[in-house]
Design a protein around this motif. Structure first.
Motif, PDB file in Angstrom:
ATOM      1  N   ILE A   7       9.612   9.042   3.569  1.00  0.00           N
ATOM      2  CA  ILE A   7       8.657   8.061   3.044  1.00  0.00           C
ATOM      3  C   ILE A   7       8.715   6.790   3.874  1.00  0.00           C
ATOM      4  O   ILE A   7       7.683   6.226   4.258  1.00  0.00           O
ATOM      5  CB  ILE A   7       8.932   7.773   1.551  1.00  0.00           C
ATOM      6  CG1 ILE A   7       8.680   9.031   0.721  1.00  0.00           C
ATOM      7  CG2 ILE A   7       8.093   6.601   1.059  1.00  0.00           C
ATOM      8  CD1 ILE A   7       9.173   8.947  -0.701  1.00  0.00           C
ATOM      9  N   GLU A   8       9.921   6.306   4.174  1.00  0.00           N
ATOM     10  CA  GLU A   8      10.060   5.099   4.984  1.00  0.00           C
ATOM     11  C   GLU A   8       9.438   5.283   6.360  1.00  0.00           C
ATOM     12  O   GLU A   8       8.787   4.375   6.883  1.00  0.00           O
ATOM     13  CB  GLU A   8      11.535   4.724   5.121  1.00  0.00           C
ATOM     14  CG  GLU A   8      12.139   4.187   3.847  1.00  0.00           C
ATOM     15  CD  GLU A   8      13.636   3.960   3.924  1.00  0.00           C
ATOM     16  OE1 GLU A   8      14.145   3.221   3.082  1.00  0.00           O
ATOM     17  OE2 GLU A   8      14.295   4.528   4.830  1.00  0.00           O
ATOM     18  N   ALA A   9       9.615   6.454   6.968  1.00  0.00           N
ATOM     19  CA  ALA A   9       9.033   6.724   8.280  1.00  0.00           C
ATOM     20  C   ALA A   9       7.511   6.696   8.201  1.00  0.00           C
ATOM     21  O   ALA A   9       6.842   6.154   9.090  1.00  0.00           O
ATOM     22  CB  ALA A   9       9.525   8.070   8.808  1.00  0.00           C
ATOM     23  N   ALA A  10       6.953   7.259   7.150  1.00  0.00           N
ATOM     24  CA  ALA A  10       5.495   7.274   6.995  1.00  0.00           C
ATOM     25  C   ALA A  10       4.960   5.863   6.769  1.00  0.00           C
ATOM     26  O   ALA A  10       3.923   5.488   7.322  1.00  0.00           O
ATOM     27  CB  ALA A  10       5.110   8.190   5.837  1.00  0.00           C
ATOM     28  N   SER A  12       6.299   3.067   7.779  1.00  0.00           N
ATOM     29  CA  SER A  12       6.491   2.221   8.963  1.00  0.00           C
ATOM     30  C   SER A  12       5.340   2.315   9.952  1.00  0.00           C
ATOM     31  O   SER A  12       5.131   1.397  10.740  1.00  0.00           O
ATOM     32  CB  SER A  12       7.816   2.556   9.650  1.00  0.00           C
ATOM     33  OG  SER A  12       7.740   3.842  10.244  1.00  0.00           O
ATOM     34  N   ILE A  13       4.568   3.383   9.911  1.00  0.00           N
ATOM     35  CA  ILE A  13       3.442   3.505  10.851  1.00  0.00           C
ATOM     36  C   ILE A  13       2.142   2.950  10.280  1.00  0.00           C
ATOM     37  O   ILE A  13       1.151   2.866  10.988  1.00  0.00           O
ATOM     38  CB  ILE A  13       3.242   4.970  11.318  1.00  0.00           C
ATOM     39  CG1 ILE A  13       2.908   5.876  10.145  1.00  0.00           C
ATOM     40  CG2 ILE A  13       4.448   5.465  12.085  1.00  0.00           C
ATOM     41  CD1 ILE A  13       2.527   7.292  10.555  1.00  0.00           C
ATOM     42  N   LEU A  14       2.152   2.550   9.012  1.00  0.00           N
ATOM     43  CA  LEU A  14       0.957   1.941   8.416  1.00  0.00           C
ATOM     44  C   LEU A  14       0.754   0.535   8.976  1.00  0.00           C
ATOM     45  O   LEU A  14       1.721  -0.163   9.270  1.00  0.00           O
ATOM     46  CB  LEU A  14       1.102   1.848   6.895  1.00  0.00           C
ATOM     47  CG  LEU A  14       1.103   3.139   6.103  1.00  0.00           C
ATOM     48  CD1 LEU A  14       1.428   2.844   4.640  1.00  0.00           C
ATOM     49  CD2 LEU A  14      -0.232   3.837   6.210  1.00  0.00           C
ATOM     50  N   PRO A  15      -0.498   0.084   9.082  1.00  0.00           N
ATOM     51  CA  PRO A  15      -0.728  -1.308   9.482  1.00  0.00           C
ATOM     52  C   PRO A  15      -0.246  -2.251   8.368  1.00  0.00           C
ATOM     53  O   PRO A  15      -0.206  -1.864   7.190  1.00  0.00           O
ATOM     54  CB  PRO A  15      -2.242  -1.380   9.666  1.00  0.00           C
ATOM     55  CG  PRO A  15      -2.796  -0.212   8.936  1.00  0.00           C
ATOM     56  CD  PRO A  15      -1.729   0.830   8.891  1.00  0.00           C
ATOM     57  N   GLU A  21      -0.629  -3.496   0.584  1.00  0.00           N
ATOM     58  CA  GLU A  21      -1.340  -2.853  -0.520  1.00  0.00           C
ATOM     59  C   GLU A  21      -0.424  -1.856  -1.226  1.00  0.00           C
ATOM     60  O   GLU A  21      -0.379  -1.804  -2.457  1.00  0.00           O
ATOM     61  CB  GLU A  21      -2.584  -2.158   0.005  1.00  0.00           C
ATOM     62  CG  GLU A  21      -3.405  -1.505  -1.093  1.00  0.00           C
ATOM     63  CD  GLU A  21      -4.658  -0.824  -0.547  1.00  0.00           C
ATOM     64  OE1 GLU A  21      -4.964  -0.968   0.642  1.00  0.00           O
ATOM     65  OE2 GLU A  21      -5.313  -0.137  -1.338  1.00  0.00           O
ATOM     66  N   LEU A  22       0.326  -1.082  -0.444  1.00  0.00           N
ATOM     67  CA  LEU A  22       1.266  -0.118  -1.015  1.00  0.00           C
ATOM     68  C   LEU A  22       2.347  -0.840  -1.809  1.00  0.00           C
ATOM     69  O   LEU A  22       2.696  -0.435  -2.919  1.00  0.00           O
ATOM     70  CB  LEU A  22       1.893   0.739   0.086  1.00  0.00           C
ATOM     71  CG  LEU A  22       2.961   1.730  -0.363  1.00  0.00           C
ATOM     72  CD1 LEU A  22       2.383   2.735  -1.353  1.00  0.00           C
ATOM     73  CD2 LEU A  22       3.563   2.443   0.837  1.00  0.00           C
ATOM     74  N   PHE A  23       2.864  -1.930  -1.261  1.00  0.00           N
ATOM     75  CA  PHE A  23       3.896  -2.693  -1.960  1.00  0.00           C
ATOM     76  C   PHE A  23       3.373  -3.229  -3.292  1.00  0.00           C
ATOM     77  O   PHE A  23       4.038  -3.132  -4.329  1.00  0.00           O
ATOM     78  CB  PHE A  23       4.386  -3.847  -1.088  1.00  0.00           C
ATOM     79  CG  PHE A  23       5.370  -4.728  -1.778  1.00  0.00           C
ATOM     80  CD1 PHE A  23       4.980  -5.944  -2.297  1.00  0.00           C
ATOM     81  CD2 PHE A  23       6.687  -4.331  -1.930  1.00  0.00           C
ATOM     82  CE1 PHE A  23       5.880  -6.754  -2.959  1.00  0.00           C
ATOM     83  CE2 PHE A  23       7.589  -5.137  -2.585  1.00  0.00           C
ATOM     84  CZ  PHE A  23       7.188  -6.358  -3.110  1.00  0.00           C
ATOM     85  N   ALA A  24       2.154  -3.798  -3.277  1.00  0.00           N
ATOM     86  CA  ALA A  24       1.574  -4.335  -4.509  1.00  0.00           C
ATOM     87  C   ALA A  24       1.371  -3.226  -5.537  1.00  0.00           C
ATOM     88  O   ALA A  24       1.631  -3.411  -6.728  1.00  0.00           O
ATOM     89  CB  ALA A  24       0.251  -5.036  -4.206  1.00  0.00           C
TER      90      ALA A  24
END
Length: 82
Positions: A7-10, A12-15, A21-24
């Motif tokens: 999950i962390e690897a996926a 890390s490649i997001l802008p 947005e994912l964090f919120a």
């Protein structure tokens, strides 16, 4: 994805806007910021409130002298009320 490392690897490649947005979304889902919205509903990071508990403690130096009964201003203000 089955592990936290995947999950962390996926993520890390997001802008950065998508990461925000994912964090919120995850914070809301965990009950930290209100109700959760599906990721597809919003393309902007959610505006969240904050609390005084979120503020880091301020370090203003050492205590010059310990507090004593003479420093009890509230007591002095309330003496005339009783």
């Amino acid at each position: 994805m089955k592990t936290l490392a995947e999950i962390e690897a996926a993520v890390s490649i997001l802008p950065p806007p998508a990461q925000e947005e994912l964090f919120a979304f995850l914070a809301a889902r965990l009950g930290r910021t209100g109700r959760a919205q599906p990721l597809s509903e919003s393309h902007e990071p959610a505006v969240t409130g904050h609390s005084v508990l979120d503020i880091a403690p301020a370090h203003v130096g050492r205590v010059l002298h310990p507090f004593s009964a003479d420093d009890d201003l509230l007591g002095e203000m309330l003496e005339g009320r009783m």
